[in-house]
Design an enzyme around this catalytic site. Sequence first.
Site, mmCIF file in Angstrom:
data_model
loop_
_atom_site.group_PDB
_atom_site.id
_atom_site.type_symbol
_atom_site.label_atom_id
_atom_site.label_comp_id
_atom_site.label_asym_id
_atom_site.label_seq_id
_atom_site.Cartn_x
_atom_site.Cartn_y
_atom_site.Cartn_z
ATOM 1 N N LYS A 250 11.503 7.049 -9.214
ATOM 2 C CA LYS A 250 10.292 6.853 -10.006
ATOM 3 C C LYS A 250 9.235 7.863 -9.585
ATOM 4 O O LYS A 250 8.876 7.952 -8.407
ATOM 5 C CB LYS A 250 9.796 5.426 -9.783
ATOM 6 C CG LYS A 250 8.528 5.076 -10.537
ATOM 7 C CD LYS A 250 8.257 3.583 -10.431
ATOM 8 C CE LYS A 250 6.923 3.222 -11.031
ATOM 9 N NZ LYS A 250 6.661 1.772 -10.959
ATOM 10 N N LYS B 143 12.605 7.244 -14.003
ATOM 11 C CA LYS B 143 11.391 6.852 -14.726
ATOM 12 C C LYS B 143 10.256 7.781 -14.337
ATOM 13 O O LYS B 143 10.085 8.017 -13.138
ATOM 14 C CB LYS B 143 11.049 5.407 -14.332
ATOM 15 C CG LYS B 143 9.737 4.893 -14.878
ATOM 16 C CD LYS B 143 9.413 3.559 -14.272
ATOM 17 C CE LYS B 143 8.054 3.128 -14.801
ATOM 18 N NZ LYS B 143 7.597 1.891 -14.216
HETATM 19 C C1 PBG Z 1 4.474 -0.981 -11.581
HETATM 20 C C2 PBG Z 1 5.064 -0.506 -12.837
HETATM 21 C C3 PBG Z 1 4.575 0.546 -13.629
HETATM 22 C C4 PBG Z 1 5.382 0.616 -14.752
HETATM 23 C C5 PBG Z 1 6.371 -0.373 -14.618
HETATM 24 N N1 PBG Z 1 6.162 -1.054 -13.411
HETATM 25 C C6 PBG Z 1 3.393 1.421 -13.458
HETATM 26 C C7 PBG Z 1 3.143 2.147 -12.214
HETATM 27 O O1 PBG Z 1 4.010 2.327 -11.357
HETATM 28 O O2 PBG Z 1 1.995 2.581 -12.045
HETATM 29 C C8 PBG Z 1 5.195 1.578 -15.869
HETATM 30 C C9 PBG Z 1 5.773 1.202 -17.169
HETATM 31 C C10 PBG Z 1 5.226 1.983 -18.303
HETATM 32 O O3 PBG Z 1 4.354 2.858 -18.143
HETATM 33 O O4 PBG Z 1 5.679 1.718 -19.425
HETATM 34 N N2 PBG Z 1 5.289 -1.053 -10.474
#
Ligand code: PBG
Length: 307
Positions: free
Chosen positions: A179, A231
């Site tokens: 991520k 992601k």
């Molecule tokens: C938080 C989380 C995030 C998303 C999913 N879980 C945001 C982040 O890490 O700041 C993002 C999902 C999206 O933007 O559609 N752990």
Amino acid sequence: MRAMLRETSLSADDLIYPIFVDEEIETPVPIKSMPGISRIPEAMIPDTMAEVRAAGVSAVLLFGVSHHKDATGSDTMREDGLVARMVRSAKMAAPEMLIIADTCFCEFTDHGHCGVLVDGHVHNDQTLENLAVQAVIAARAGVDIVAPSGMMDGAVAAIRRALDEAGFTDVAIMSYSTKFASEFYGPFREAAGSSLQGDRKTHQIQSGNLREGLRESRADEAEGADMLMVKPGMPYLDVLYAIRQETLLPLGVYQISGEYAMIKFASQAGALDEKAVMMESLLGFKRAGADWIITYFALDAARLLKS
Ligand code: PBG
Ligand code: ZN
């Protein structure tokens, strides 16, 4: 002949639909930065599951919008907290569907970070202890898959151990293994009611780092993850492709809020054909190596595939 020569296909079975459940609303509240997506009240979970199933999608990813935030996100670790209630309600309404719980703290902490803060920084190992508790709470509520999204080192191992010790050997771990710290998460912060000050750059991967992305996915595989994930999606297709070359695990991708918003707003402005671009973006993930896709387009795409 084009049909015969098609190399890649997309099916509704590949799609996972994210759902935002707000514990303090009575009717759906549209998310302005994500046209077509709303936060739903808890009482609407059963109807929403029926709608998802009717579209032909059989997996959902649950996010809680909490109004009981504190320093540790303790609501997630309670038997009667929002995570447990959402999972229970979704599983009861649709036992044959796949219920996935986003397993993190950022929607439940008053500072908006993904774990416990010590001296203003997320404390990795204290957070692991809480993650293990949250995962077992979700499992007791009937979750099929937990999806740790906080990029804490050792999270998969800590969760696997806790689930197994509690007897939940069948609950799978879908790790947000790879991520990146991304500005494309912007609309999600509105969707989830995040109160984040600062950023997550100390634990999410910096966007230029492919090798680090591979290393993160290897680490989670070694810790016992059942599935890996990249992601965001569209800006990181090379990472997806590279991981696909080296793992035998199921691998997926999250087409995140900002990617959805780009396609939606450009289409609304008349610059793009929404449906065509949606399908092209999803097929691109499959071509790059994704077995499954988490996307806010899941229902629209599944309906289109059916028609
Ligand atoms: C938080 C989380 C995030 C998303 C999913 N879980 C945001 C982040 O890490 O700041 C993002 C999902 C999206 O933007 O559609 N752990
Ligand atoms: Zn988080």
